[in-house]
Every structure is written in C-alpha cells, then in structure tokens.
Design a protein around this motif. Structure first.
Motif, mmCIF file in Angstrom:
data_model
loop_
_atom_site.group_PDB
_atom_site.id
_atom_site.type_symbol
_atom_site.label_atom_id
_atom_site.label_comp_id
_atom_site.label_asym_id
_atom_site.label_seq_id
_atom_site.Cartn_x
_atom_site.Cartn_y
_atom_site.Cartn_z
ATOM 1 N N ARG A 177 0.839 -1.213 0.000
ATOM 2 C CA ARG A 177 0.000 0.000 0.000
ATOM 3 C C ARG A 177 0.869 1.256 0.000
ATOM 4 N NH1 ARG A 177 -2.706 -2.971 3.828
ATOM 5 N NH2 ARG A 177 -1.918 -1.661 5.506
ATOM 6 N N PHE A 178 1.929 1.241 0.803
ATOM 7 C CA PHE A 178 2.842 2.378 0.891
ATOM 8 C C PHE A 178 3.487 2.650 -0.472
ATOM 9 C CE2 PHE A 178 7.082 4.153 1.821
ATOM 10 C CZ PHE A 178 6.737 5.241 2.610
ATOM 11 N N ALA A 179 3.992 1.605 -1.110
ATOM 12 C CA ALA A 179 4.634 1.759 -2.419
ATOM 13 C C ALA A 179 3.635 2.301 -3.441
ATOM 14 C CB ALA A 179 5.217 0.427 -2.883
ATOM 15 N N ALA A 180 2.440 1.745 -3.458
ATOM 16 C CA ALA A 180 1.418 2.195 -4.412
ATOM 17 C C ALA A 180 1.013 3.640 -4.146
ATOM 18 C CB ALA A 180 0.204 1.278 -4.339
ATOM 19 N N ALA A 181 0.855 4.006 -2.895
ATOM 20 C CA ALA A 181 0.448 5.369 -2.535
ATOM 21 C C ALA A 181 1.493 6.407 -2.930
ATOM 22 C CB ALA A 181 0.169 5.459 -1.031
ATOM 23 N N HIS A 182 2.743 5.980 -3.022
ATOM 24 C CA HIS A 182 3.817 6.903 -3.382
ATOM 25 C C HIS A 182 4.240 6.753 -4.845
ATOM 26 C CE1 HIS A 182 3.992 7.069 1.024
ATOM 27 N NE2 HIS A 182 4.370 8.318 0.800
ATOM 28 N N GLY A 183 3.390 6.077 -5.638
ATOM 29 C CA GLY A 183 3.664 5.924 -7.061
ATOM 30 C C GLY A 183 4.876 5.062 -7.360
#
Length: 143
Positions: free
Chosen positions: A51-57
């Motif tokens: 989720r963190f990686a996806a949220a930060h593109g």
C-alpha cells in the motif's frame, strides 16, 4: 519512534517515502513481529509495504523476495536474542540495517533479486552461504 506509533504512522500514510529508509523498514518488521504471530505479522507487514509503495507511485519497488527474506532474517535474529528491544536489536544486528550490498548478497545473486519473478514470488536463496561465511560462522554451524 515507539513501535506502535511507527505502525500507526506507516499504515495511516503519514510517513513520506523520503523519510522512510531501509533501517526504518527493518524497524517496522521488528515491530510487527513484536505485536503479532509471525505469519500474521508477515501478512500485515507485506500488505502495508504494498500500500505504501502504491500510494507513493512506486508500486514497482515492492519485492516479495526481499520482503520475505529480510522478514525471516529479522525473526530469526529476534529469536536468538530473546527479549531484546529495538535499540538493542539494532546494535547487535548492524548488518540488517545496511541496504546497499547488504546481508541478502550473501544469500542471493543480484540478478535474482532484480528479476520480475522475485518481485512477485518469494524465491529461495540461490547462493551457497558457505562461499561467503567467515571461518567463525562455519565452525559455529558445525557444532
């Protein structure tokens, strides 16, 4: 940062990718492992990282092999120390806090860790540890 606070801040998205480095990943895994049974901790940790990686593109930066390998190395080291807190754990395991040319280079070929397959599926180590172990480590394993 206290363990519960770290999980809360990480899961809520209030930590920026610029302020969250490799050693912070290790501390986060350590914290999940202190709060949950190992497999539940891994699921929560891996889901939060995705989720963190996806949220930060940066969805492409998540790597299942690196995540699981570090996670279980951290778990093993925690078990060997028994009741160490984060500060003691970090002091006694500085090799886990190094990213570039870190501990996984003892277990994996670089090409393996960079592969799309390893990003999506946990891959077992593909290097012989004996090739990189010190004489002290080899002697300890033979006991």
């Amino acid at each position: 940062m206290a363990g519960g606070d770290l999980i809360e801040r990480f899961e809520s998205g209030s930590i920026s990718s610029e302020e969250f480095h490799h050693a912070d990943h290790v501390q986060l895994a350590f914290t999940y492992l202190t709060k949950y049974p190992v497999l539940q901790a891994l699921e929560k940790f891996a889901s939060a990282l995705k989720r963190f990686a996806a949220a930060h593109g940066k969805k492409q930066l998540y790597n299942e092999t690196i995540t699981c390998a570090y996670f279980f190395l951290i778990r093993e080291r925690m078990a060997r120390l028994e009741s160490a807190d984060w500060e003691a754990f970090a002091r006694q395991n500085p090799d886990l806090l190094v990213w570039k040319d870190g501990v996984l280079t003892r277990y994996y070929r670089e090409a393996t860790l960079k592969s799309d397959f390893a990003r999506n599926v946990f891959v077992l180590p593909d290097k012989s540890i004996e090739l990189h172990a010190s004489p002290v480590e080899l002697a300890r394993r033979q006991r």
